[in-house]
Write an enzyme that holds these catalytic residues in place. Structure first.
Site: not given
Length: 258
Positions: A14, A16-17, A144, A157, A161
């Site tokens: 991941g 790319s951003r 996170s 989410y 995590k």
């Protein structure tokens, strides 16, 4: 001055951003050859590669869906064949499907879990045979603070995590004898596309609960990742390192009294 990651190869999933992009750029600044993994953002990944090349670094972009073990395994082998090895794995790829538990669709938890935790498992599983054979390696999982605390609308989410945090500890235990270190970085609220909508709606309220009164910058998270990838952290493994401006420190919610 000698760069701390000269001659080493790092894979950032991941990449790319967002935080992944910042990590890729920071690892390159320390001399690593960086593999920027992406699922669909080819142009964004190539932009990161171009920035690294422009600054005198080395990088390539490779497409792979981290939820598919066969694709991940092929990517790892491709990296080893093209670049001569792999030394650092940063498991960063992640998604979010926020909502109250009552409103979530039954498949929403699995979609998030397959990317966030499944990607960590697949990439780790695919990379560790190589790390074990060379008896060295650094794995940094991007988790996170949600995995350690609760927040409304973040159940799936947070669960993904939390799974990463538990997996990080177990991996560290299993792989220490091979001189492979495994740690996790736990950002708080960071200014990325993943939380744009949330910060637009609740940003001011959230800031009042952060002792530093600022949101994290991706570059601030990246610096911690780079530290964990270098020999500066040679005695650090199995750690969950929070980068949250003190968000997870207070005992209760609401505006601090200071």
């Amino acid at each position: 001055m000698q760069k701390k990651l000269n001659g080493l190869v790092a894979l950032v999933t991941g990449g790319s951003r967002g935080i992944g992009r910042a990590i890729a750029l920071d690892l390159s600044q320390e001399g690593a050859t960086v593999v920027v993994n992406y699922r669909s953002g080819e142009s964004q990944a190539q932009e990161v590669v171009d920035i690294i090349h422009a600054s005198g670094g080395k990088a390539i972009a490779i497409q792979s869906d981290v939820t598919d073990y066969e694709q991940v395994n092929a990517m790892i082998q491709d990296i080893i064949n093209k670049l001569g090895g792999l030394d650092i794995l940063v498991n960063n790829a992640g998604v979010a499907k926020d909502g109250l538990i009552f409103n979530l669709e039954p498949g929403d938890w699995l979609d998030v879990m397959q990317v966030n935790f499944g990607g960590v498992f697949n990439c780790t599983k695919a990379a560790i045979a190589h790390f074990m054979s060379q008896r060295s390696g650094a794995i940094v999982n991007i988790s996170s603070v949600m995995g350690e605390r609760g927040w409304i609308g973040e159940s799936n989410y947070a669960a993904s995590k939390g799974a990463i945090n538990a997996f990080t500890r177990c991996c560290a235990m299993e792989l220490a004898r091979f001189n492979i270190r495994v740690n996790a970085v736990l950002p708080g609220f960071c200014s990325t596309d993943l939380v744009t909508d949330l910060l637009a709606k609740e940003g001011n309220k959230i800031l009042k609960q952060i002792p530093s009164r600022t949101f994290a910058k991706p570059e601030e998270v990246a610096k911690v990742v780079t530290f964990l990838a270098t020999s500066d952290s040679s005695y650090v493994t199995g750690s969950l390192v929070t980068v949250d401006g003190g968000l997870s420190t207070p005992l209760a919610m609401g505006k601090p009294s200071v």
